[in-house]
Motif scaffolding. Structure first.
Motif, PDB file in Angstrom:
ATOM      1  N   GLY A  22       0.791  -1.226   0.000  1.00  0.00           N
ATOM      2  CA  GLY A  22       0.000   0.000   0.000  1.00  0.00           C
ATOM      3  C   GLY A  22       0.823   1.276   0.000  1.00  0.00           C
ATOM      4  O   GLY A  22       0.275   2.364  -0.170  1.00  0.00           O
ATOM      5  N   TRP A  23       2.129   1.178   0.189  1.00  0.00           N
ATOM      6  CA  TRP A  23       2.967   2.384   0.147  1.00  0.00           C
ATOM      7  C   TRP A  23       2.930   2.956  -1.257  1.00  0.00           C
ATOM      8  O   TRP A  23       2.774   2.234  -2.248  1.00  0.00           O
ATOM      9  N   THR A  24       3.108   4.253  -1.358  1.00  0.00           N
ATOM     10  CA  THR A  24       3.306   4.921  -2.638  1.00  0.00           C
ATOM     11  C   THR A  24       4.658   5.593  -2.579  1.00  0.00           C
ATOM     12  O   THR A  24       4.979   6.289  -1.606  1.00  0.00           O
ATOM     13  N   LEU A  25       5.475   5.359  -3.591  1.00  0.00           N
ATOM     14  CA  LEU A  25       6.826   5.923  -3.677  1.00  0.00           C
ATOM     15  C   LEU A  25       6.841   6.967  -4.777  1.00  0.00           C
ATOM     16  O   LEU A  25       6.285   6.751  -5.847  1.00  0.00           O
ATOM     17  N   PHE A  26       7.491   8.087  -4.516  1.00  0.00           N
ATOM     18  CA  PHE A  26       7.526   9.192  -5.468  1.00  0.00           C
ATOM     19  C   PHE A  26       8.946   9.442  -5.941  1.00  0.00           C
ATOM     20  O   PHE A  26       9.883   9.446  -5.142  1.00  0.00           O
ATOM     21  N   CYS A  27       9.088   9.667  -7.244  1.00  0.00           N
ATOM     22  CA  CYS A  27      10.389   9.951  -7.834  1.00  0.00           C
ATOM     23  C   CYS A  27      10.182  10.793  -9.080  1.00  0.00           C
ATOM     24  O   CYS A  27       9.058  11.000  -9.527  1.00  0.00           O
ATOM     25  N   SER A  28      11.276  11.294  -9.637  1.00  0.00           N
ATOM     26  CA  SER A  28      11.199  12.008 -10.906  1.00  0.00           C
ATOM     27  C   SER A  28      11.052  10.998 -12.029  1.00  0.00           C
ATOM     28  O   SER A  28      11.479   9.846 -11.902  1.00  0.00           O
ATOM     29  N   GLU A  29      10.474  11.428 -13.126  1.00  0.00           N
ATOM     30  CA  GLU A  29      10.390  10.560 -14.292  1.00  0.00           C
ATOM     31  C   GLU A  29      11.806  10.230 -14.748  1.00  0.00           C
ATOM     32  O   GLU A  29      12.647  11.119 -14.825  1.00  0.00           O
ATOM     33  N   PRO A  30      12.110   8.965 -15.016  1.00  0.00           N
ATOM     34  CA  PRO A  30      13.476   8.589 -15.388  1.00  0.00           C
ATOM     35  C   PRO A  30      13.944   9.288 -16.663  1.00  0.00           C
ATOM     36  O   PRO A  30      13.186   9.435 -17.618  1.00  0.00           O
ATOM     37  N   VAL A  46      25.336  -5.690 -12.208  1.00  0.00           N
ATOM     38  CA  VAL A  46      24.393  -5.482 -13.300  1.00  0.00           C
ATOM     39  C   VAL A  46      24.619  -4.100 -13.899  1.00  0.00           C
ATOM     40  O   VAL A  46      25.144  -3.200 -13.255  1.00  0.00           O
ATOM     41  N   ARG A  47      24.225  -3.958 -15.134  1.00  0.00           N
ATOM     42  CA  ARG A  47      24.284  -2.653 -15.809  1.00  0.00           C
ATOM     43  C   ARG A  47      22.870  -2.093 -15.802  1.00  0.00           C
ATOM     44  O   ARG A  47      21.899  -2.842 -15.909  1.00  0.00           O
ATOM     45  N   ILE A  48      22.763  -0.776 -15.675  1.00  0.00           N
ATOM     46  CA  ILE A  48      21.437  -0.171 -15.628  1.00  0.00           C
ATOM     47  C   ILE A  48      21.253   0.811 -16.783  1.00  0.00           C
ATOM     48  O   ILE A  48      22.190   1.470 -17.210  1.00  0.00           O
ATOM     49  N   GLU A  49      20.018   0.866 -17.277  1.00  0.00           N
ATOM     50  CA  GLU A  49      19.668   1.775 -18.367  1.00  0.00           C
ATOM     51  C   GLU A  49      19.338   3.155 -17.838  1.00  0.00           C
ATOM     52  O   GLU A  49      19.701   4.155 -18.436  1.00  0.00           O
ATOM     53  N   TRP A  50      18.577   3.207 -16.735  1.00  0.00           N
ATOM     54  CA  TRP A  50      18.212   4.472 -16.120  1.00  0.00           C
ATOM     55  C   TRP A  50      17.951   4.268 -14.645  1.00  0.00           C
ATOM     56  O   TRP A  50      17.716   3.142 -14.189  1.00  0.00           O
ATOM     57  N   SER A  51      18.025   5.362 -13.902  1.00  0.00           N
ATOM     58  CA  SER A  51      17.736   5.317 -12.462  1.00  0.00           C
ATOM     59  C   SER A  51      17.259   6.687 -12.016  1.00  0.00           C
ATOM     60  O   SER A  51      17.663   7.712 -12.564  1.00  0.00           O
ATOM     61  N   THR A  52      16.404   6.681 -11.000  1.00  0.00           N
ATOM     62  CA  THR A  52      15.920   7.922 -10.404  1.00  0.00           C
ATOM     63  C   THR A  52      15.683   7.659  -8.915  1.00  0.00           C
ATOM     64  O   THR A  52      14.994   6.697  -8.571  1.00  0.00           O
ATOM     65  N   PRO A  53      16.272   8.461  -8.031  1.00  0.00           N
ATOM     66  CA  PRO A  53      16.103   8.237  -6.592  1.00  0.00           C
ATOM     67  C   PRO A  53      14.650   8.440  -6.140  1.00  0.00           C
ATOM     68  O   PRO A  53      13.935   9.280  -6.660  1.00  0.00           O
ATOM     69  N   ILE A  54      14.254   7.650  -5.150  1.00  0.00           N
ATOM     70  CA  ILE A  54      12.950   7.833  -4.515  1.00  0.00           C
ATOM     71  C   ILE A  54      13.062   9.103  -3.671  1.00  0.00           C
ATOM     72  O   ILE A  54      13.970   9.256  -2.863  1.00  0.00           O
ATOM     73  N   LEU A  55      12.129  10.035  -3.877  1.00  0.00           N
ATOM     74  CA  LEU A  55      12.176  11.336  -3.204  1.00  0.00           C
ATOM     75  C   LEU A  55      11.338  11.387  -1.938  1.00  0.00           C
ATOM     76  O   LEU A  55      11.657  12.113  -1.001  1.00  0.00           O
ATOM     77  N   ALA A  56      10.252  10.641  -1.902  1.00  0.00           N
ATOM     78  CA  ALA A  56       9.353  10.640  -0.732  1.00  0.00           C
ATOM     79  C   ALA A  56       8.481   9.405  -0.785  1.00  0.00           C
ATOM     80  O   ALA A  56       8.356   8.754  -1.820  1.00  0.00           O
ATOM     81  N   THR A  57       7.910   9.074   0.363  1.00  0.00           N
ATOM     82  CA  THR A  57       6.975   7.947   0.435  1.00  0.00           C
ATOM     83  C   THR A  57       5.707   8.408   1.133  1.00  0.00           C
ATOM     84  O   THR A  57       5.717   9.353   1.919  1.00  0.00           O
ATOM     85  N   LYS A  58       4.641   7.712   0.850  1.00  0.00           N
ATOM     86  CA  LYS A  58       3.396   7.939   1.561  1.00  0.00           C
ATOM     87  C   LYS A  58       2.829   6.573   1.899  1.00  0.00           C
ATOM     88  O   LYS A  58       2.655   5.737   1.033  1.00  0.00           O
ATOM     89  N   ASN A  59       2.590   6.352   3.200  1.00  0.00           N
ATOM     90  CA  ASN A  59       2.082   5.051   3.604  1.00  0.00           C
ATOM     91  C   ASN A  59       1.020   5.196   4.647  1.00  0.00           C
ATOM     92  O   ASN A  59       0.655   6.231   5.042  1.00  0.00           O
TER      93      ASN A  59
END
Length: 195
Positions: free
Chosen positions: A128-136, A182-195
């Motif tokens: 049920g948590w919601t995680l917020f980040c910038s669009e990759p 592993v190699r990654i194509e894109w990444s974006t840090p989680i900025l906030a959560t709501k639970n």
């Protein structure tokens, strides 16, 4: 990232009559690593926050907030949930038009949300948590050492903390999803959560 609330963690230790060294042992980490974390020079990892929550019987949101990560609730611009995280840490795409909206403030204009659907798994505490980040948009240089939404090259999109890999151009992942080199194509840090 907000500043760590060191007195909160000192209070937890004092109430349990536990030393930082004893806590580090229970968490299976070095005393110096925990000390650097509590001094604000290293980010508390999600799996470490879960252990602290369990050891002290504290709500996970309170531990996360004391570690300097903002936690909802709040109100403001509405975002669409665009992905669902499963119990293995992988994130499946959801058509945003079919997903519920959630309200948050202090997020960039290009923010997106990911909902955790992890009931009856080892990650049930995140259900049920919601995680917020910038669009990759490529690999965010601030991703190393942070909990992120990321895409593994020729693999799934996942939630994990990124650490430097053992081989050139690779990363190691820990947390809900774990992998080495592993190699990654894109990444974006989680900025906030709501639970």
């Amino acid at each position: 990232m907000a500043e760590i609330n060191k007195s909160y963690f000192e209070h937890l230790l004092a109430n349990k009559r536990m030393s930082m060294r004893q806590l580090a042992e229970r968490m299976q980490m070095s005393h110096s690593q925990l000390s650097v974390t509590f001094s604000g020079k290293r980010r508390l990892q999600l799996d470490e926050a879960v252990l602290i929550s369990e050891i002290f019987g504290e709500p996970l949101t309170r531990v996360i907030e004391a570690s300097g990560v903002p936690v909802g609730p709040s109100a403001g611009a509405r975002l669409k949930v665009v992905g669902a995280a499963g119990g293995d840490g992988t994130v499946s795409h959801i058509e945003a038009v079919q997903a519920p909206s959630v309200a948050m403030v202090d997020l960039p204009e290009n923010a997106i949300a990911i909902q955790c659907r992890t009931s009856e798994t080892s990650l049930a505490w995140m259900d049920g948590w919601t995680l917020f980040c910038s669009e990759p948009n490529g690999v965010d240089p601030d991703s190393v050492g942070r909990f992120c939404f990321l895409k593994i090259k020729d693999g799934p999109a996942v939630l994990a903390t990124i650490k430097r890999g053992y081989e050139e151009g690779t990363v190691n992942l820990s947390g809900p999803y774990a992998a080495e080199n592993v190699r990654i194509e894109w990444s974006t840090p989680i900025l906030a959560t709501k639970n």
